[in-house]
Design an enzyme around this catalytic site. Structure first.
Site, short mmCIF file in Angstrom:
data_model
loop_
_atom_site.label_atom_id
_atom_site.label_comp_id
_atom_site.label_asym_id
_atom_site.label_seq_id
_atom_site.Cartn_x
_atom_site.Cartn_y
_atom_site.Cartn_z
N GLU A 45 7.76 14.46 -7.82
CA GLU A 45 8.98 13.78 -8.34
C GLU A 45 10.03 14.79 -8.63
O GLU A 45 9.84 15.73 -9.26
CB GLU A 45 8.44 12.99 -9.61
CG GLU A 45 9.75 12.39 -10.42
CD GLU A 45 9.30 11.67 -11.68
OE1 GLU A 45 8.78 10.75 -11.63
OE2 GLU A 45 9.62 12.20 -12.63
N TYR A 74 15.24 7.06 -11.40
CA TYR A 74 16.43 6.17 -11.53
C TYR A 74 16.73 6.16 -12.88
O TYR A 74 15.69 5.75 -13.74
CB TYR A 74 15.85 4.57 -10.83
CG TYR A 74 16.85 3.77 -10.68
CD1 TYR A 74 17.61 3.64 -9.61
CD2 TYR A 74 17.08 2.63 -11.95
CE1 TYR A 74 18.49 2.55 -9.58
CE2 TYR A 74 17.71 1.44 -11.47
CZ TYR A 74 18.63 1.67 -10.46
OH TYR A 74 19.61 0.52 -10.14
N HIS A 98 12.55 5.36 -7.05
CA HIS A 98 12.63 4.51 -8.26
C HIS A 98 13.64 3.44 -8.39
O HIS A 98 14.50 3.30 -7.89
CB HIS A 98 12.73 5.48 -9.48
CG HIS A 98 11.62 6.26 -9.59
ND1 HIS A 98 11.17 6.89 -10.91
CD2 HIS A 98 10.87 7.06 -8.78
CE1 HIS A 98 10.22 7.78 -10.67
NE2 HIS A 98 9.89 7.92 -9.53
N ASP A 143 13.28 1.81 -19.15
CA ASP A 143 13.65 1.99 -20.78
C ASP A 143 15.03 1.41 -21.10
O ASP A 143 15.77 1.32 -20.21
CB ASP A 143 13.67 3.35 -21.16
CG ASP A 143 12.37 4.05 -21.00
OD1 ASP A 143 11.06 3.67 -21.02
OD2 ASP A 143 12.42 5.50 -20.62
N TYR A 167 -1.02 3.62 -16.58
CA TYR A 167 -1.19 4.31 -17.96
C TYR A 167 -2.64 4.57 -18.08
O TYR A 167 -3.21 3.72 -18.72
CB TYR A 167 -0.52 3.72 -19.05
CG TYR A 167 1.12 3.89 -19.21
CD1 TYR A 167 1.64 4.76 -20.07
CD2 TYR A 167 1.95 3.09 -18.34
CE1 TYR A 167 3.40 4.69 -20.03
CE2 TYR A 167 3.15 3.18 -18.47
CZ TYR A 167 3.98 4.08 -19.27
OH TYR A 167 5.22 4.06 -19.21
N HIS A 184 -0.48 1.77 -21.91
CA HIS A 184 0.88 1.87 -22.18
C HIS A 184 1.56 1.54 -23.89
O HIS A 184 0.57 1.01 -24.43
CB HIS A 184 1.51 0.59 -21.53
CG HIS A 184 3.05 0.26 -21.47
ND1 HIS A 184 3.80 0.22 -22.37
CD2 HIS A 184 3.70 0.59 -20.42
CE1 HIS A 184 5.13 0.14 -22.44
NE2 HIS A 184 5.07 0.34 -21.06
N LYS A 236 -0.04 -7.40 -11.91
CA LYS A 236 1.13 -6.70 -11.10
C LYS A 236 0.68 -6.20 -9.81
O LYS A 236 1.20 -6.35 -8.74
CB LYS A 236 1.55 -5.43 -11.92
CG LYS A 236 2.67 -4.62 -11.38
CD LYS A 236 3.19 -3.81 -12.26
CE LYS A 236 2.50 -2.55 -12.77
NZ LYS A 236 2.98 -1.45 -13.36
#
Length: 293
Positions: free
Chosen positions: A15, A47, A75, A107, A145, A149, A165
């Site tokens: 990344e 992003y 992203h 976020d 996660y 999370h 998801k």
């Protein structure tokens, strides 16, 4: 487009993130020119909160895809996005030849009020996925996660929502960073029991400076094992030794993951090509082969 089938080998990816200053954009290009020598399976581009770096994300992803000739994974965050914005971004990505996205909730930006955040158009990444799928043939990755999370009540609840998801059309998962492989293996067992069978790429962040254990790790909700804490206590005041020890710790993590058949390893590079290359050279053979061709 990224392959939707796991080929029985551990993939290598990483990344990068767009620079805050426009005039630093060429620095990330230099970084990518070095990383592309490793022939990674893909490179993801972050992003900014609320889409603050969306244009840079698309531009850098296009450089990865078309100049570096490496699959780019852009992203895409739900926060700050509406349907028109999503369609516009998808059109822009496709125009640049990018057919891979990482769907995230994102976020809350500092400029977004609590009321705006609560009333956002797309609430979660799971709301983006069906919309992305209707736009055509797009490879869609999602996040997960291993240590729960931060907003989930417990891991069972977290995995329940993750399964929902995945069922909406994800092709693979990339984990948040973790420093204890046993936590990852336990997580994978739970995913298997929940019927989540798509490839999971293990997210690894090399800790090359003691300050990295601040905001980034805290936001990720990742625990720090004693072995890593001891390294920081011993070398934290010596940048050169800390960097060397941090890389070695990440190398050991990656080697163990490969030995245990992980689908993929995804390095959170912090835009440091030398660190990424050191880890790859120690754990994947293709870099050495490329250099001798």
């Amino acid at each position: 487009m990224l392959s939707k089938a796991h080929e029985g080998k551990t993939s290598f990816s990483c990344e990068v993130f767009p620079p805050k200053r426009n005039d630093d954009i060429y620095e990330i290009y230099k970084t990518l020119d070095e990383i592309k020598l490793l022939k990674p399976d893909f490179i993801s581009v972050t992003y900014g909160a609320g889409g603050s770096n969306s244009k840079k994300t698309a531009t850098i992803a296009a450089y990865i895809q078309n100049i570096c000739e490496v699959e780019a994974l852009a992203h895409m965050t739900a926060v700050g996005m509406d349907e028109a914005g999503l369609n516009s971004l998808l059109f822009e990505l496709k125009k640049k030849g990018i057919n891979n996205v990482l769907a995230l909730r994102g976020d809350q930006p500092k400029t977004m009020s609590d009321e705006e955040f609560e009333n956002r158009y797309f609430r979660y990444a799971s709301d983006l996925i069906p919309k992305i799928k209707t736009s055509g043939d797009m490879f869609i990755a999602g996040a997960c996660y291993p240590e729960v999370h931060p907003e989930s009540a417990n891991q069972d609840e977290d995995i329940k929502y993750l399964k929902e998801k995945v069922d909406k059309g994800l092709d693979c998962l990339i984990t948040q960073l973790f420093f204890d492989n046993n936590i990852f293996y336990s997580f994978m067992e739970k995913l298997d029991k929940a019927g989540i069978t798509i490839p999971v790429h293990a997210g690894i962040m090399p800790i090359t400076g003691a300050n990295q254990l601040g905001t980034t790790v805290k936001l990720a909700g990742s625990s720090v094992p004693n072995a890593l804490s001891s390294i920081i206590a011993k070398y934290g005041d010596n940048p050169a030794d800390m960097k060397k020890a941090g890389i070695e710790y990440a190398i050991n993590q990656v080697a163990d993951l490969k030995a245990n058949g992980v689908a993929g390893v995804h390095i959170y590079t912090m835009n440091k090509a030398d660190v990424t290359m050191a880890i790859h050279e120690a754990t994947f053979a293709r870099y050495n082969e490329t250099c001798t061709e």
